[in-house]
Design a protein around this motif. Sequence first.
Motif, PDB file in Angstrom:
ATOM      1  N   LEU A   1       0.834  -1.203   0.000  1.00 40.46           N
ATOM      2  CA  LEU A   1       0.000   0.000   0.000  1.00 40.46           C
ATOM      3  C   LEU A   1       0.870   1.255   0.000  1.00 40.46           C
ATOM      4  N   ALA A   2       1.985   1.191   0.706  1.00 42.97           N
ATOM      5  CA  ALA A   2       2.895   2.340   0.804  1.00 42.97           C
ATOM      6  C   ALA A   2       3.560   2.670  -0.526  1.00 42.97           C
ATOM      7  N   GLU A   3       3.491   1.762  -1.492  1.00 43.81           N
ATOM      8  CA  GLU A   3       4.085   2.019  -2.807  1.00 43.81           C
ATOM      9  C   GLU A   3       3.208   2.916  -3.673  1.00 43.81           C
ATOM     10  N   GLY A   4       2.044   3.304  -3.150  1.00 48.68           N
ATOM     11  CA  GLY A   4       1.173   4.208  -3.889  1.00 48.68           C
ATOM     12  C   GLY A   4      -0.161   3.628  -4.297  1.00 48.68           C
ATOM     13  N   TYR A   5      -0.479   2.447  -3.804  1.00 50.18           N
ATOM     14  CA  TYR A   5      -1.765   1.827  -4.125  1.00 50.18           C
ATOM     15  C   TYR A   5      -2.840   2.305  -3.155  1.00 50.18           C
ATOM     16  N   ASP A   6      -4.090   2.219  -3.587  1.00 49.70           N
ATOM     17  CA  ASP A   6      -5.218   2.583  -2.725  1.00 49.70           C
ATOM     18  C   ASP A   6      -5.882   1.363  -2.114  1.00 49.70           C
ATOM     19  N   MET A   7      -5.680   0.201  -2.705  1.00 50.93           N
ATOM     20  CA  MET A   7      -6.195  -1.054  -2.152  1.00 50.93           C
ATOM     21  C   MET A   7      -5.210  -2.167  -2.457  1.00 50.93           C
ATOM     22  N   VAL A   8      -4.925  -2.983  -1.448  1.00 53.24           N
ATOM     23  CA  VAL A   8      -4.066  -4.157  -1.633  1.00 53.24           C
ATOM     24  C   VAL A   8      -4.816  -5.359  -1.091  1.00 53.24           C
ATOM     25  N   VAL A   9      -4.909  -6.398  -1.906  1.00 52.08           N
ATOM     26  CA  VAL A   9      -5.700  -7.580  -1.563  1.00 52.08           C
ATOM     27  C   VAL A   9      -4.782  -8.777  -1.366  1.00 52.08           C
ATOM     28  N   GLY A  10      -5.038  -9.540  -0.317  1.00 54.52           N
ATOM     29  CA  GLY A  10      -4.313 -10.782  -0.101  1.00 54.52           C
ATOM     30  C   GLY A  10      -4.873 -11.870  -0.995  1.00 54.52           C
ATOM     31  N   ALA A  11      -4.090 -12.310  -1.968  1.00 50.22           N
ATOM     32  CA  ALA A  11      -4.556 -13.281  -2.958  1.00 50.22           C
ATOM     33  C   ALA A  11      -4.252 -14.702  -2.502  1.00 50.22           C
ATOM     34  N   ARG A  12      -5.290 -15.533  -2.415  1.00 48.09           N
ATOM     35  CA  ARG A  12      -5.140 -16.926  -2.015  1.00 48.09           C
ATOM     36  C   ARG A  12      -4.724 -17.779  -3.203  1.00 48.09           C
ATOM     37  N   ASP A  13      -3.966 -18.844  -2.929  1.00 46.41           N
ATOM     38  CA  ASP A  13      -3.693 -19.820  -3.978  1.00 46.41           C
ATOM     39  C   ASP A  13      -4.777 -20.892  -3.931  1.00 46.41           C
ATOM     40  N   SER A  14      -4.641 -21.923  -4.734  1.00 47.61           N
ATOM     41  CA  SER A  14      -5.683 -22.952  -4.812  1.00 47.61           C
ATOM     42  C   SER A  14      -5.883 -23.682  -3.494  1.00 47.61           C
TER      43      SER A  14
ATOM     44  N   PHE B   1     -11.429  -0.204  -9.339  1.00 49.36           N
ATOM     45  CA  PHE B   1     -10.963  -0.237 -10.732  1.00 49.36           C
ATOM     46  C   PHE B   1     -11.718   0.781 -11.579  1.00 49.36           C
ATOM     47  N   ARG B   2     -13.035   0.856 -11.406  1.00 52.35           N
ATOM     48  CA  ARG B   2     -13.865   1.757 -12.203  1.00 52.35           C
ATOM     49  C   ARG B   2     -13.495   3.222 -11.968  1.00 52.35           C
ATOM     50  N   SER B   3     -13.057   3.532 -10.741  1.00 51.73           N
ATOM     51  CA  SER B   3     -12.720   4.909 -10.390  1.00 51.73           C
ATOM     52  C   SER B   3     -11.236   5.218 -10.586  1.00 51.73           C
ATOM     53  N   ALA B   4     -10.504   4.294 -11.200  1.00 57.11           N
ATOM     54  CA  ALA B   4      -9.076   4.480 -11.486  1.00 57.11           C
ATOM     55  C   ALA B   4      -8.254   4.662 -10.215  1.00 57.11           C
ATOM     56  N   TYR B   5      -8.654   3.943  -9.147  1.00 56.39           N
ATOM     57  CA  TYR B   5      -7.844   3.876  -7.934  1.00 56.39           C
ATOM     58  C   TYR B   5      -6.981   2.619  -8.033  1.00 56.39           C
ATOM     59  N   PRO B   6      -5.674   2.739  -7.927  1.00 53.52           N
ATOM     60  CA  PRO B   6      -4.795   1.578  -8.155  1.00 53.52           C
ATOM     61  C   PRO B   6      -4.994   0.465  -7.135  1.00 53.52           C
ATOM     62  N   VAL B   7      -5.051  -0.762  -7.648  1.00 54.89           N
ATOM     63  CA  VAL B   7      -5.265  -1.964  -6.838  1.00 54.89           C
ATOM     64  C   VAL B   7      -4.113  -2.925  -7.086  1.00 54.89           C
ATOM     65  N   ALA B   8      -3.610  -3.543  -6.015  1.00 55.74           N
ATOM     66  CA  ALA B   8      -2.527  -4.517  -6.134  1.00 55.74           C
ATOM     67  C   ALA B   8      -2.898  -5.788  -5.386  1.00 55.74           C
ATOM     68  N   TYR B   9      -2.186  -6.870  -5.714  1.00 58.46           N
ATOM     69  CA  TYR B   9      -2.413  -8.162  -5.077  1.00 58.46           C
ATOM     70  C   TYR B   9      -1.105  -8.689  -4.500  1.00 58.46           C
ATOM     71  N   VAL B  10      -1.189  -9.247  -3.302  1.00 57.84           N
ATOM     72  CA  VAL B  10      -0.045  -9.845  -2.630  1.00 57.84           C
ATOM     73  C   VAL B  10      -0.404 -11.282  -2.296  1.00 57.84           C
ATOM     74  N   PRO B  11       0.399 -12.264  -2.721  1.00 55.68           N
ATOM     75  CA  PRO B  11       0.075 -13.667  -2.396  1.00 55.68           C
ATOM     76  C   PRO B  11       0.213 -13.920  -0.898  1.00 55.68           C
ATOM     77  N   ILE B  12      -0.764 -14.604  -0.313  1.00 59.16           N
ATOM     78  CA  ILE B  12      -0.727 -14.934   1.108  1.00 59.16           C
ATOM     79  C   ILE B  12      -1.224 -16.365   1.317  1.00 59.16           C
ATOM     80  N   PRO B  13      -0.637 -17.082   2.253  1.00 57.58           N
ATOM     81  CA  PRO B  13      -1.168 -18.411   2.583  1.00 57.58           C
ATOM     82  C   PRO B  13      -2.398 -18.268   3.452  1.00 57.58           C
ATOM     83  N   VAL B  14      -3.270 -19.246   3.384  1.00 55.10           N
ATOM     84  CA  VAL B  14      -4.499 -19.233   4.172  1.00 55.10           C
ATOM     85  C   VAL B  14      -4.563 -20.505   4.998  1.00 55.10           C
TER      86      VAL B  14
END
Length: 288
Positions: free
Chosen positions: A101-114, A178-191
Amino acid sequence: MNQLSIILPAKNEAEGLQRTLPALRQHYPHAEIIVVDDGSTDATAAIAREHGVKVLSSPYSMGNGASIKRGAREATGEILVFMDADGQHHPAHIQALLDKLAEGYDMVVGARDSSGQANVHRGLANRFYNWLASHMTGFEVKDLTSGFRAVRAGRFREFLHLLPNGFSYPTTSTMAFFRSAYPVAYVPIPVAKRVGNGSHIRPIKDGIRFLLIIFKIATLYSPLKLFAPVAVAFFLVGLGYYGYTFATMHRFTNMSTLLFSASVIIFLIGLVSEQITGLTYLATRSRD
Protein backbone atom coordinates in the motif's frame (compact mmCIF):
# COMPACT_ATOMS: atom_id res chain seq x y z
CA MET A 1 -6.19 9.68 14.86
CA ASN A 2 -4.89 6.12 14.64
CA GLN A 3 -2.91 5.34 11.53
CA LEU A 4 -4.25 1.79 11.34
CA SER A 5 -7.66 0.24 12.06
CA ILE A 6 -8.15 -3.53 11.80
CA ILE A 7 -11.75 -4.65 11.28
CA LEU A 8 -12.95 -8.20 11.84
CA PRO A 9 -16.56 -9.12 10.94
CA ALA A 10 -17.53 -12.00 13.21
CA LYS A 11 -20.54 -14.25 13.49
CA ASN A 12 -20.18 -17.03 16.07
CA GLU A 13 -16.40 -16.86 15.89
CA ALA A 14 -15.59 -17.13 19.61
CA GLU A 15 -13.04 -19.90 19.05
CA GLY A 16 -11.34 -18.13 16.17
CA LEU A 17 -11.09 -14.84 18.07
CA GLN A 18 -9.35 -16.60 20.96
CA ARG A 19 -6.47 -17.24 18.59
CA THR A 20 -6.64 -14.21 16.31
CA LEU A 21 -6.96 -11.33 18.78
CA PRO A 22 -3.87 -12.10 20.92
CA ALA A 23 -1.78 -12.40 17.74
CA LEU A 24 -3.14 -9.08 16.49
CA ARG A 25 -2.26 -7.36 19.76
CA GLN A 26 1.21 -8.84 19.63
CA HIS A 27 1.90 -7.61 16.11
CA TYR A 28 0.00 -4.30 16.28
CA PRO A 29 -0.25 -3.14 19.91
CA HIS A 30 -1.17 0.43 18.94
CA ALA A 31 -3.66 -0.33 16.18
CA GLU A 32 -7.39 0.18 16.59
CA ILE A 33 -9.00 -3.27 16.50
CA ILE A 34 -12.74 -3.48 15.85
CA VAL A 35 -14.76 -6.68 16.08
CA VAL A 36 -18.19 -6.35 14.47
CA ASP A 37 -20.41 -8.96 16.10
CA ASP A 38 -23.04 -9.88 13.52
CA GLY A 39 -25.78 -11.13 15.82
CA SER A 40 -23.71 -13.99 17.26
CA THR A 41 -25.34 -16.50 19.59
CA ASP A 42 -22.08 -17.60 21.20
CA ALA A 43 -19.49 -15.70 23.26
CA THR A 44 -18.03 -13.76 20.33
CA ALA A 45 -18.73 -10.32 21.81
CA ALA A 46 -17.66 -11.30 25.34
CA ILE A 47 -14.34 -12.73 24.19
CA ALA A 48 -13.64 -9.64 22.07
CA ARG A 49 -14.25 -7.40 25.09
CA GLU A 50 -12.00 -9.58 27.24
CA HIS A 51 -9.16 -8.80 24.85
CA GLY A 52 -9.81 -5.07 25.12
CA VAL A 53 -10.86 -4.39 21.55
CA LYS A 54 -13.72 -2.24 20.32
CA VAL A 55 -16.91 -4.23 19.81
CA LEU A 56 -19.86 -3.30 17.62
CA SER A 57 -22.78 -5.66 18.21
CA SER A 58 -25.89 -6.16 16.11
CA PRO A 59 -29.11 -7.48 17.70
CA TYR A 60 -29.53 -9.80 14.72
CA SER A 61 -27.48 -10.95 11.75
CA MET A 62 -27.26 -8.34 9.00
CA GLY A 63 -24.61 -9.98 6.82
CA ASN A 64 -20.88 -9.87 6.27
CA GLY A 65 -21.04 -6.77 4.08
CA ALA A 66 -23.13 -4.94 6.65
CA SER A 67 -20.46 -5.68 9.27
CA ILE A 68 -17.79 -4.30 6.99
CA LYS A 69 -19.77 -1.09 6.48
CA ARG A 70 -20.39 -0.64 10.20
CA GLY A 71 -16.73 -1.18 10.98
CA ALA A 72 -15.57 1.21 8.25
CA ARG A 73 -17.87 3.96 9.54
CA GLU A 74 -16.65 3.60 13.13
CA ALA A 75 -12.94 3.23 12.37
CA THR A 76 -10.67 6.20 13.04
CA GLY A 77 -7.60 4.98 11.16
CA GLU A 78 -6.37 6.39 7.89
CA ILE A 79 -5.74 2.84 6.70
CA LEU A 80 -8.28 0.04 7.13
CA VAL A 81 -7.41 -3.64 7.18
CA PHE A 82 -10.24 -6.17 6.80
CA MET A 83 -9.64 -9.77 7.79
CA ASP A 84 -11.61 -12.83 8.82
CA ALA A 85 -12.03 -13.68 12.50
CA ASP A 86 -11.89 -17.43 11.95
CA GLY A 87 -8.11 -17.81 12.00
CA GLN A 88 -7.63 -18.18 8.24
CA HIS A 89 -5.71 -14.90 8.00
CA HIS A 90 -2.61 -14.54 10.15
CA PRO A 91 -1.79 -11.06 11.50
CA ALA A 92 1.83 -11.50 10.43
CA HIS A 93 0.72 -11.15 6.79
CA ILE A 94 -0.82 -7.71 7.32
CA GLN A 95 2.58 -6.07 6.99
CA ALA A 96 2.94 -7.35 3.43
CA LEU A 97 -0.31 -5.58 2.54
CA LEU A 98 0.78 -2.36 4.23
CA ASP A 99 4.18 -2.40 2.51
CA LYS A 100 2.51 -2.71 -0.88
CA LEU A 101 0.00 0.00 0.00
CA ALA A 102 2.90 2.34 0.80
CA GLU A 103 4.08 2.02 -2.81
CA GLY A 104 1.17 4.21 -3.89
CA TYR A 105 -1.76 1.83 -4.13
CA ASP A 106 -5.22 2.58 -2.72
CA MET A 107 -6.19 -1.05 -2.15
CA VAL A 108 -4.07 -4.16 -1.63
CA VAL A 109 -5.70 -7.58 -1.56
CA GLY A 110 -4.31 -10.78 -0.10
CA ALA A 111 -4.56 -13.28 -2.96
CA ARG A 112 -5.14 -16.93 -2.01
CA ASP A 113 -3.69 -19.82 -3.98
CA SER A 114 -5.68 -22.95 -4.81
CA SER A 115 -4.96 -24.46 -1.39
CA GLY A 116 -6.72 -21.54 0.24
CA GLN A 117 -10.08 -22.26 -1.40
CA ALA A 118 -12.84 -23.83 0.67
CA ASN A 119 -13.44 -26.62 -1.87
CA VAL A 120 -12.93 -27.51 -5.51
CA HIS A 121 -16.22 -25.95 -6.64
CA ARG A 122 -15.49 -22.66 -4.87
CA GLY A 123 -12.00 -22.68 -6.35
CA LEU A 124 -13.32 -23.13 -9.89
CA ALA A 125 -15.97 -20.46 -9.36
CA ASN A 126 -13.43 -17.97 -8.03
CA ARG A 127 -11.11 -18.71 -10.93
CA PHE A 128 -13.93 -17.87 -13.31
CA TYR A 129 -14.74 -14.66 -11.43
CA ASN A 130 -11.08 -13.65 -11.60
CA TRP A 131 -10.97 -14.28 -15.33
CA LEU A 132 -14.16 -12.33 -15.98
CA ALA A 133 -13.07 -9.40 -13.83
CA SER A 134 -9.68 -9.35 -15.57
CA HIS A 135 -11.44 -9.32 -18.95
CA MET A 136 -13.75 -6.48 -17.90
CA THR A 137 -11.11 -4.25 -16.33
CA GLY A 138 -8.07 -4.97 -18.47
CA PHE A 139 -6.05 -5.66 -15.32
CA GLU A 140 -5.00 -8.98 -13.85
CA VAL A 141 -7.37 -9.78 -10.97
CA LYS A 142 -5.77 -12.53 -8.89
CA ASP A 143 -8.44 -12.95 -6.21
CA LEU A 144 -11.71 -11.09 -6.64
CA THR A 145 -13.47 -12.50 -3.58
CA SER A 146 -10.74 -12.37 -0.93
CA GLY A 147 -11.85 -10.59 2.25
CA PHE A 148 -8.28 -9.96 3.43
CA ARG A 149 -7.36 -6.48 2.23
CA ALA A 150 -5.89 -3.13 3.20
CA VAL A 151 -7.41 0.11 1.88
CA ARG A 152 -7.15 3.83 2.33
CA ALA A 153 -10.11 4.77 4.50
CA GLY A 154 -11.17 7.84 2.54
CA ARG A 155 -11.23 5.96 -0.74
CA PHE A 156 -13.13 3.00 0.69
CA ARG A 157 -15.84 5.11 2.30
CA GLU A 158 -16.68 6.64 -1.07
CA PHE A 159 -18.28 3.34 -2.03
CA LEU A 160 -20.05 2.28 1.17
CA HIS A 161 -23.44 3.01 -0.41
CA LEU A 162 -22.63 0.54 -3.21
CA LEU A 163 -21.63 -2.34 -0.95
CA PRO A 164 -24.22 -5.09 -0.39
CA ASN A 165 -25.00 -6.43 3.06
CA GLY A 166 -24.17 -9.97 2.01
CA PHE A 167 -21.00 -11.81 1.05
CA SER A 168 -20.07 -10.03 -2.18
CA TYR A 169 -18.60 -6.86 -0.67
CA PRO A 170 -15.05 -7.81 -1.89
CA THR A 171 -16.28 -8.03 -5.47
CA THR A 172 -18.15 -4.75 -5.30
CA SER A 173 -15.36 -2.79 -3.65
CA THR A 174 -12.70 -4.15 -6.00
CA MET A 175 -14.65 -3.32 -9.15
CA ALA A 176 -15.55 0.11 -7.76
CA PHE A 177 -11.86 0.89 -7.22
CA PHE A 178 -10.96 -0.24 -10.73
CA ARG A 179 -13.86 1.76 -12.20
CA SER A 180 -12.72 4.91 -10.39
CA ALA A 181 -9.08 4.48 -11.49
CA TYR A 182 -7.84 3.88 -7.93
CA PRO A 183 -4.80 1.58 -8.16
CA VAL A 184 -5.26 -1.96 -6.84
CA ALA A 185 -2.53 -4.52 -6.13
CA TYR A 186 -2.41 -8.16 -5.08
CA VAL A 187 -0.04 -9.84 -2.63
CA PRO A 188 0.07 -13.67 -2.40
CA ILE A 189 -0.73 -14.93 1.11
CA PRO A 190 -1.17 -18.41 2.58
CA VAL A 191 -4.50 -19.23 4.17
CA ALA A 192 -4.88 -21.51 7.19
CA LYS A 193 -7.77 -23.84 7.84
CA ARG A 194 -10.58 -22.04 9.65
CA VAL A 195 -11.32 -22.85 13.29
CA GLY A 196 -14.64 -22.97 15.10
CA ASN A 197 -17.93 -23.28 13.28
CA GLY A 198 -18.15 -24.33 9.68
CA SER A 199 -18.42 -21.87 6.84
CA HIS A 200 -21.49 -19.66 6.80
CA ILE A 201 -21.78 -20.20 3.04
CA ARG A 202 -24.96 -22.09 2.10
CA PRO A 203 -24.28 -24.05 -1.11
CA ILE A 204 -27.60 -23.61 -2.93
CA LYS A 205 -28.77 -20.18 -1.79
CA ASP A 206 -25.34 -18.60 -1.84
CA GLY A 207 -24.45 -20.43 -5.04
CA ILE A 208 -27.27 -18.56 -6.77
CA ARG A 209 -26.16 -15.36 -5.06
CA PHE A 210 -22.59 -15.84 -6.24
CA LEU A 211 -23.88 -16.46 -9.74
CA LEU A 212 -25.34 -12.96 -9.62
CA ILE A 213 -21.84 -11.69 -8.87
CA ILE A 214 -20.98 -12.40 -12.49
CA PHE A 215 -23.57 -9.87 -13.62
CA LYS A 216 -22.61 -7.44 -10.87
CA ILE A 217 -19.00 -7.52 -12.06
CA ALA A 218 -20.09 -6.33 -15.48
CA THR A 219 -22.70 -3.81 -14.38
CA LEU A 220 -20.40 -2.24 -11.80
CA TYR A 221 -17.59 -1.69 -14.27
CA SER A 222 -19.02 -1.33 -17.77
CA PRO A 223 -22.53 -2.67 -18.47
CA LEU A 224 -22.15 -2.26 -22.22
CA LYS A 225 -19.38 -4.87 -22.20
CA LEU A 226 -21.99 -7.36 -21.01
CA PHE A 227 -25.04 -6.21 -22.98
CA ALA A 228 -23.34 -5.54 -26.33
CA PRO A 229 -22.09 -9.13 -26.93
CA VAL A 230 -25.50 -10.49 -25.91
CA ALA A 231 -27.19 -8.09 -28.33
CA VAL A 232 -24.82 -9.12 -31.13
CA ALA A 233 -25.52 -12.80 -30.38
CA PHE A 234 -29.29 -12.24 -30.65
CA PHE A 235 -28.79 -10.31 -33.90
CA LEU A 236 -26.64 -13.05 -35.43
CA VAL A 237 -29.10 -15.76 -34.41
CA GLY A 238 -31.93 -13.72 -35.91
CA LEU A 239 -29.94 -13.17 -39.09
CA GLY A 240 -29.11 -16.86 -39.35
CA TYR A 241 -32.73 -17.87 -38.73
CA TYR A 242 -33.90 -15.35 -41.33
CA GLY A 243 -31.44 -16.80 -43.85
CA TYR A 244 -32.76 -20.29 -43.13
CA THR A 245 -36.46 -19.36 -43.41
CA PHE A 246 -35.87 -17.29 -46.54
CA ALA A 247 -34.02 -20.15 -48.19
CA THR A 248 -36.59 -22.77 -47.23
CA MET A 249 -39.89 -20.86 -47.09
CA HIS A 250 -39.08 -17.50 -48.74
CA ARG A 251 -40.47 -15.80 -45.65
CA PHE A 252 -39.43 -13.31 -42.98
CA THR A 253 -40.90 -14.92 -39.87
CA ASN A 254 -42.12 -13.53 -36.56
CA MET A 255 -39.25 -15.30 -34.78
CA SER A 256 -36.69 -13.39 -36.81
CA THR A 257 -38.51 -10.16 -35.99
CA LEU A 258 -38.47 -11.06 -32.30
CA LEU A 259 -34.76 -11.84 -32.32
CA PHE A 260 -33.85 -8.62 -34.14
CA SER A 261 -36.04 -6.59 -31.80
CA ALA A 262 -34.50 -8.27 -28.75
CA SER A 263 -30.99 -7.44 -29.96
CA VAL A 264 -31.88 -3.75 -30.32
CA ILE A 265 -33.62 -3.62 -26.93
CA ILE A 266 -30.74 -5.35 -25.14
CA PHE A 267 -28.23 -2.98 -26.72
CA LEU A 268 -30.27 0.06 -25.71
CA ILE A 269 -30.61 -1.26 -22.14
CA GLY A 270 -26.84 -1.64 -22.03
CA LEU A 271 -26.39 1.90 -23.34
CA VAL A 272 -28.70 3.35 -20.70
CA SER A 273 -27.04 1.23 -17.99
CA GLU A 274 -23.65 2.56 -19.08
CA GLN A 275 -24.85 6.12 -18.60
CA ILE A 276 -26.39 5.33 -15.21
CA THR A 277 -23.15 3.69 -14.06
CA GLY A 278 -21.17 6.75 -15.14
CA LEU A 279 -23.53 9.05 -13.25
CA THR A 280 -23.31 6.84 -10.16
CA TYR A 281 -19.55 7.13 -9.99
CA LEU A 282 -19.70 10.85 -10.81
CA ALA A 283 -22.00 11.37 -7.83
CA THR A 284 -19.66 9.31 -5.67
CA ARG A 285 -16.66 11.42 -6.60
CA SER A 286 -18.66 14.63 -6.03
CA ARG A 287 -19.18 13.61 -2.39
CA ASP A 288 -15.46 13.17 -1.90
